[in-house]
Design a protein around this motif. Structure first.
Motif, PDB file in Angstrom:
ATOM      1  N   VAL A  73       0.529  -4.126   8.801  1.00  0.00           N
ATOM      2  CA  VAL A  73       0.835  -2.950   7.985  1.00  0.00           C
ATOM      3  C   VAL A  73       1.749  -3.394   6.852  1.00  0.00           C
ATOM      4  CG1 VAL A  73       1.903  -0.658   7.924  1.00  0.00           C
ATOM      5  CG2 VAL A  73       0.629  -1.380   9.948  1.00  0.00           C
ATOM      6  N   HIS A  74       1.407  -3.014   5.632  1.00  0.00           N
ATOM      7  CA  HIS A  74       2.163  -3.413   4.448  1.00  0.00           C
ATOM      8  C   HIS A  74       2.632  -2.158   3.716  1.00  0.00           C
ATOM      9  CE1 HIS A  74       2.529  -6.128   0.691  1.00  0.00           C
ATOM     10  NE2 HIS A  74       2.880  -4.905   0.309  1.00  0.00           N
ATOM     11  N   TRP A  75       3.948  -1.989   3.618  1.00  0.00           N
ATOM     12  CA  TRP A  75       4.499  -0.862   2.851  1.00  0.00           C
ATOM     13  C   TRP A  75       4.600  -1.293   1.393  1.00  0.00           C
ATOM     14  CZ3 TRP A  75       6.378   3.979   4.798  1.00  0.00           C
ATOM     15  CH2 TRP A  75       6.165   4.149   6.176  1.00  0.00           C
ATOM     16  N   VAL A  76       3.889  -0.594   0.530  1.00  0.00           N
ATOM     17  CA  VAL A  76       3.798  -0.989  -0.875  1.00  0.00           C
ATOM     18  C   VAL A  76       5.037  -0.494  -1.624  1.00  0.00           C
ATOM     19  CG1 VAL A  76       2.456  -0.657  -2.994  1.00  0.00           C
ATOM     20  CG2 VAL A  76       1.288  -1.058  -0.817  1.00  0.00           C
ATOM     21  N   ASP A  77       5.704  -1.428  -2.336  1.00  0.00           N
ATOM     22  CA  ASP A  77       6.927  -1.040  -3.067  1.00  0.00           C
ATOM     23  C   ASP A  77       6.689  -0.867  -4.565  1.00  0.00           C
ATOM     24  OD1 ASP A  77       6.822  -3.566  -4.146  1.00  0.00           O
ATOM     25  OD2 ASP A  77       8.515  -4.372  -3.007  1.00  0.00           O
ATOM     26  N   GLY A  78       5.470  -1.165  -5.025  1.00  0.00           N
ATOM     27  CA  GLY A  78       5.132  -0.948  -6.431  1.00  0.00           C
ATOM     28  C   GLY A  78       5.737  -1.966  -7.381  1.00  0.00           C
ATOM     29  N   SER A  79       6.311  -3.048  -6.841  1.00  0.00           N
ATOM     30  CA  SER A  79       6.951  -4.026  -7.732  1.00  0.00           C
ATOM     31  C   SER A  79       5.902  -4.909  -8.404  1.00  0.00           C
ATOM     32  CB  SER A  79       7.922  -4.904  -6.946  1.00  0.00           C
ATOM     33  OG  SER A  79       7.198  -5.700  -6.019  1.00  0.00           O
ATOM     34  N   ARG A  80       6.333  -5.517  -9.492  1.00  0.00           N
ATOM     35  CA  ARG A  80       5.462  -6.426 -10.233  1.00  0.00           C
ATOM     36  C   ARG A  80       5.086  -7.628  -9.384  1.00  0.00           C
ATOM     37  NH1 ARG A  80       5.520  -7.408 -16.213  1.00  0.00           N
ATOM     38  NH2 ARG A  80       4.323  -9.332 -16.366  1.00  0.00           N
ATOM     39  N   ALA A  81       6.086  -8.154  -8.654  1.00  0.00           N
ATOM     40  CA  ALA A  81       5.845  -9.346  -7.830  1.00  0.00           C
ATOM     41  C   ALA A  81       4.795  -9.044  -6.757  1.00  0.00           C
ATOM     42  CB  ALA A  81       7.151  -9.801  -7.180  1.00  0.00           C
ATOM     43  N   GLU A  82       4.910  -7.867  -6.169  1.00  0.00           N
ATOM     44  CA  GLU A  82       3.953  -7.484  -5.134  1.00  0.00           C
ATOM     45  C   GLU A  82       2.546  -7.362  -5.724  1.00  0.00           C
ATOM     46  OE1 GLU A  82       4.250  -3.993  -1.973  1.00  0.00           O
ATOM     47  OE2 GLU A  82       3.816  -3.258  -3.973  1.00  0.00           O
ATOM     48  N   ASN A  83       2.462  -6.697  -6.886  1.00  0.00           N
ATOM     49  CA  ASN A  83       1.173  -6.521  -7.542  1.00  0.00           C
ATOM     50  C   ASN A  83       0.536  -7.882  -7.826  1.00  0.00           C
ATOM     51  OD1 ASN A  83      -0.830  -4.851  -8.845  1.00  0.00           O
ATOM     52  ND2 ASN A  83      -0.055  -5.650 -10.773  1.00  0.00           N
ATOM     53  N   GLU A  84       1.340  -8.810  -8.339  1.00  0.00           N
ATOM     54  CA  GLU A  84       0.797 -10.132  -8.666  1.00  0.00           C
ATOM     55  C   GLU A  84       0.322 -10.866  -7.418  1.00  0.00           C
ATOM     56  OE1 GLU A  84       3.706 -11.847 -11.308  1.00  0.00           O
ATOM     57  OE2 GLU A  84       2.947 -10.588 -12.956  1.00  0.00           O
ATOM     58  N   ALA A  85       1.082 -10.724  -6.330  1.00  0.00           N
ATOM     59  CA  ALA A  85       0.676 -11.373  -5.077  1.00  0.00           C
ATOM     60  C   ALA A  85      -0.649 -10.801  -4.572  1.00  0.00           C
ATOM     61  CB  ALA A  85       1.771 -11.214  -4.035  1.00  0.00           C
ATOM     62  N   LEU A  86      -0.807  -9.481  -4.671  1.00  0.00           N
ATOM     63  CA  LEU A  86      -2.052  -8.848  -4.224  1.00  0.00           C
ATOM     64  C   LEU A  86      -3.235  -9.320  -5.070  1.00  0.00           C
ATOM     65  CD1 LEU A  86      -0.908  -5.146  -3.571  1.00  0.00           C
ATOM     66  CD2 LEU A  86      -1.522  -6.868  -1.872  1.00  0.00           C
ATOM     67  N   LEU A  87      -3.014  -9.373  -6.381  1.00  0.00           N
ATOM     68  CA  LEU A  87      -4.084  -9.812  -7.282  1.00  0.00           C
ATOM     69  C   LEU A  87      -4.472 -11.263  -6.991  1.00  0.00           C
ATOM     70  CD1 LEU A  87      -2.725  -8.161 -10.549  1.00  0.00           C
ATOM     71  CD2 LEU A  87      -4.869  -7.540  -9.400  1.00  0.00           C
ATOM     72  N   ARG A  88      -3.444 -12.115  -6.813  1.00  0.00           N
ATOM     73  CA  ARG A  88      -3.702 -13.530  -6.537  1.00  0.00           C
ATOM     74  C   ARG A  88      -4.522 -13.673  -5.251  1.00  0.00           C
ATOM     75  NH1 ARG A  88       1.277 -15.515  -5.588  1.00  0.00           N
ATOM     76  NH2 ARG A  88       2.041 -14.519  -7.476  1.00  0.00           N
ATOM     77  N   ALA A  89      -4.126 -12.933  -4.227  1.00  0.00           N
ATOM     78  CA  ALA A  89      -4.847 -13.024  -2.948  1.00  0.00           C
ATOM     79  C   ALA A  89      -6.298 -12.579  -3.115  1.00  0.00           C
ATOM     80  CB  ALA A  89      -4.143 -12.173  -1.898  1.00  0.00           C
ATOM     81  N   MET A  90      -6.520 -11.533  -3.909  1.00  0.00           N
ATOM     82  CA  MET A  90      -7.903 -11.066  -4.099  1.00  0.00           C
ATOM     83  C   MET A  90      -8.737 -12.089  -4.862  1.00  0.00           C
ATOM     84  SD  MET A  90      -7.914  -6.967  -4.663  1.00  0.00           S
ATOM     85  CE  MET A  90      -6.374  -6.753  -5.506  1.00  0.00           C
ATOM     86  N   VAL A  91      -8.110 -12.796  -5.814  1.00  0.00           N
ATOM     87  CA  VAL A  91      -8.831 -13.857  -6.526  1.00  0.00           C
ATOM     88  C   VAL A  91      -9.195 -14.967  -5.534  1.00  0.00           C
ATOM     89  CG1 VAL A  91      -8.646 -15.653  -8.295  1.00  0.00           C
ATOM     90  CG2 VAL A  91      -7.808 -13.338  -8.771  1.00  0.00           C
ATOM     91  N   ASP A  92      -8.214 -15.355  -4.694  1.00  0.00           N
ATOM     92  CA  ASP A  92      -8.473 -16.414  -3.705  1.00  0.00           C
ATOM     93  C   ASP A  92      -9.593 -16.030  -2.743  1.00  0.00           C
ATOM     94  OD1 ASP A  92      -6.495 -17.842  -4.882  1.00  0.00           O
ATOM     95  OD2 ASP A  92      -4.959 -17.411  -3.358  1.00  0.00           O
TER      96      ASP A  92
END
Ligand code: GDP
Ligand code: PGA
Ligand code: MN
Length: 617
Positions: free
Chosen positions: A45-64
């Motif tokens: 379970v991941h509580w989303v904090d809306g931060s830029r760092a979190e967004n970038e990590a999510l995007l990077r993981a989806m690219v991978d």
């Protein structure tokens, strides 16, 4: 579930950890999340904090994971392309349900299903539906956090694509959780793509399920969506919450949730007017929201492009906010010559879905440039050349981008109190019959006009493109309760407005065609000429011509300087044929008769008056 309430608070919160916020509302939220986790059995379970760092990590993981393609940052920094499953490309209205206790409350225009029956279907579907995936908890606000017209929701989803989209389209973050902790009401929205992963099973680029349900519970203010990852089926804050659920809240609280763009128009003297306009999906909202007037001295500032919440103010005016924070716009047809503002908005930080990919790592779609590139990869990932004779981008391909990036966004676009409306426009895509612009005689006549909007179907939803369907207030797929009661609610809201301060109502149609099939009106930036007439009407500066259907411009009052519209086309644009309009009145009568006598008497009287005027015309 790594971040249960039993764990001690970490000193620096770990990625995705539940923030330590105390309050009764927070406890209720945590319990709800734990219940859902027990039902859907996610791996984390991941509580989303809306931060830029979190967004970038999510995007990077989806690219991978092959779920997103990173575009060439030289052309499109911070931007990505998603390709959906070919079966999951638009809102699925046939699978969208209103599960009110009482069938009458859903009305004949919605798919009704009994709450107990649908819960009996949904429960087994959601059981274990997030296995092998992360469950994201996304707290979001529609409207500025804490604003008087704003409302809060939480979306639980197993789609990281949905998380990043919600991050663009709404305000996400811990300040929303603090509102919840403090006791603010929040709407529960639950989403699963319905594609659990067995241990070791390889994921696909766009997980979804053939079986789809988008279900709204207006009595408990909940949304449950299963099986789709696309647009309004998955970004539940948008059509599901901000329209279907919010329309119910608005009915009970005395305001309106509408499928409307919102703009500020500034005339050559610097006087500002606010205009909201309701057009069905893919009928020009985003384009009008980003209008660049072709007449000198006029300016338009964008406030919103899809949804507006309207509330009568103490001053007798109708105040409007755009509850969203981004644009989820149709890509095809968006180009330098049509909507240059959108093109400039999309310079970077944009998620594209189902557009074509250029060999240089940028995107393309029909209408972006006049000439297509010689080679592309189409929206399904196949090699494409213009000779193939089929579109490279899906007709409902989209861009998702932050509103703040729009070069003509109003400085105060997210002001909590909103803006007072001067005019409301209703429109649709009508090849025949409906004039370029016509003014309602008063609020009740305006509500009658809104209730009669019909439009040719587009690719924004499943169905036969081009087929004419009734789409009252452009809300047919989005009204969460009985549409006849909704007409009555519009009349009631009008009674709260001061007679001389209520917005004036107009119907517009950019899409009328000549016998040869070409559009009679140039449209796009030239729609400013219609807006100019509307504002001169508001100011009482021009007369109008009474017609059976409302007040029409004298063609000589339209500012047509610099464009060449032949007089024959102008005449055709405003031609009112009593025979076809009598046929329209018959269709209205037929439509009204489907509501079991619930259509307000004032609208039946408008219909009778229209018939009378047509007869004597
Ligand atoms: P929305 O879904 O209501 O926001 O619609 P869009 O603004 O994205 O427009 C949908 C389609 O209608 C696009 O292909 C536009 O190019 C087209 N469109 C928008 N405004 C006009 C207009 O004034 N005239 C014509 N002919 N087409 C338009
Ligand atoms: P729209 O909505 O077609 O009205 O732009 C898109 C969606 O919600 O999927
Ligand atoms: Mn749009």
């Amino acid at each position: 579930i790594p971040f249960s309430s039993a764990q001690p608070a970490p000193t620096t919160p770990a990625f995705g950890a539940r923030p330590e916020i105390a309050g009764a509302g927070m406890t209720a939220l945590v319990e709800w999340v734990e219940e859902l986790a027990a039902l859907t059995e996610p791996a984390a379970v991941h509580w989303v904090d809306g931060s830029r760092a979190e967004n970038e990590a999510l995007l990077r993981a989806m690219v991978d994971e092959g779920k997103l393609i990173k575009l060439n940052p030289e052309w499109r920094p911070g931007s990505y392309l998603a390709r959906s499953h070919p079966s999951d490309v638009a809102r699925t209205e046939a699978r969208t349900f209103i599960a009110s206790e009482n069938e009458q409350d859903a009305g004949p225009t919605n798919n009704w299903i009994a709450p107990t029956e649908i819960r009996g279907i949904l429960n087994p579907l959601f059981q274990g539906s997030m296995r092998g995936r992360t469950m994201y908890v996304v707290p979001f606000s529609m409207g500025p956090v804490g604003g008087p017209l704003s409302h809060i929701g939480v979306q639980v989803t197993d789609s990281p694509y949905a998380v990043t989209s919600i991050g663009i389209m709404t305000r996400v973050g811990a300040d929303v959780l603090r509102e919840i902790a403090g006791g603010a009401h929040w709407v529960k929205t639950v989403h699963s793509v319905g594609a659990p992963l067995a241990p070791g099973q390889q994921d696909v680029a766009w997980p979804c399920n053939d079986e789809k349900y988008i279900v709204h519970f207006p009595d408990t203010l909940e949304v449950w969506s299963y099986g789709s990852g696309y647009g309004g089926n998955a970004i539940l804050a948008k059509k599901c919450f901000a329209l279907r659920i919010a329309s119910v809240i608005g009915r009970d609280e005395g305001w309106l949730a509408e499928h409307m763009l919102l703009i500020r128009v500034i005339d050559p003297r610097g006087k500002a007017y606010h205009v909201a306009a309701a057009f069905p999906s893919a009928c020009g909202k985003t384009n009008l929201a980003m209008l660049r007037p072709t007449i000198p001295g006029w300016r338009v500032e964008t406030l919103g492009d899809d949804i507006a919440w309207l509330r009568p103010g103490e001053d007798g005016r109708l105040w409007a906010i755009n509850p969203e924070a981004g644009f989820f716009g149709v890509a095809p047809g968006t180009g330098e010559s049509t909507n240059v503002t959108a093109v400039e908005t999309l310079w970077g930080n944009t998620i594209f879905t189902n557009v074509a990919l250029r060999p240089d790592g940028d995107v393309w779609w029909e209408g972006l440039t006049d000439e297509p590139p010689a080679h592309l990869t189409d929206w399904e990932g196949n090699p494409w050349t213009p000779a193939m004779g089929r579109p490279a981008a899906h007709p409902n391909s989209r861009f998702t981008v932050s509103a703040a990036q729009c070069p003509q966004i109003a400085d105060d676009w997210d002001a909590p109190q909103g803006v007072p409306l001067d005019a409301i426009l209703f429109g649709g895509r009508r090849a025949t019959n409906v004039p370029l612009v016509v003014e309602a005689t008063d609020w009740t006549h305006g509500v009658f006009m809104g209730s009669n909007i019909s439009s040719e179907r587009t690719a924004a939803a499943e169905g036969t493109v081009g087929e004419l369907r009734r789409d009252p207030f452009a809300m047919l797929p989005f009204c969460g309760y009985n549409m006849a009661d909704y007409f009555g609610h519009w009349l009631k809201v009008g009674q709260k407005l001061r007679f001389d301060r209520a917005p004036r109502v107009f119907q517009v149609n950019w899409f009328r065609k000549g016998a040869d099939g070409r559009f009679l009106w140039p449209g796009f930036g030239d729609n400013s000429r219609v807006v100019d007439w509307i504002i001169r009407r508001i100011e009482g500066q021009v007369p109008a011509v009474d017609s059976p259907i409302g007040r029409l411009p004298r063609t000589e009052d339209l500012n047509l300087e610099g464009i060449d519209v032949p007089q024959a086309d102008l005449d055709e644009l405003f031609a009112i044929d009593p025979v076809s309009w009598t046929r329209e009145a018959d269709l209205t009568e037929e439509f009204y008769s489907t509501f079991d006598g619930r259509v307000p008497a004032a609208l039946q009287a408008e219909l009778a008056a229209l018939r009378y005027r047509l007869k004597v015309a």
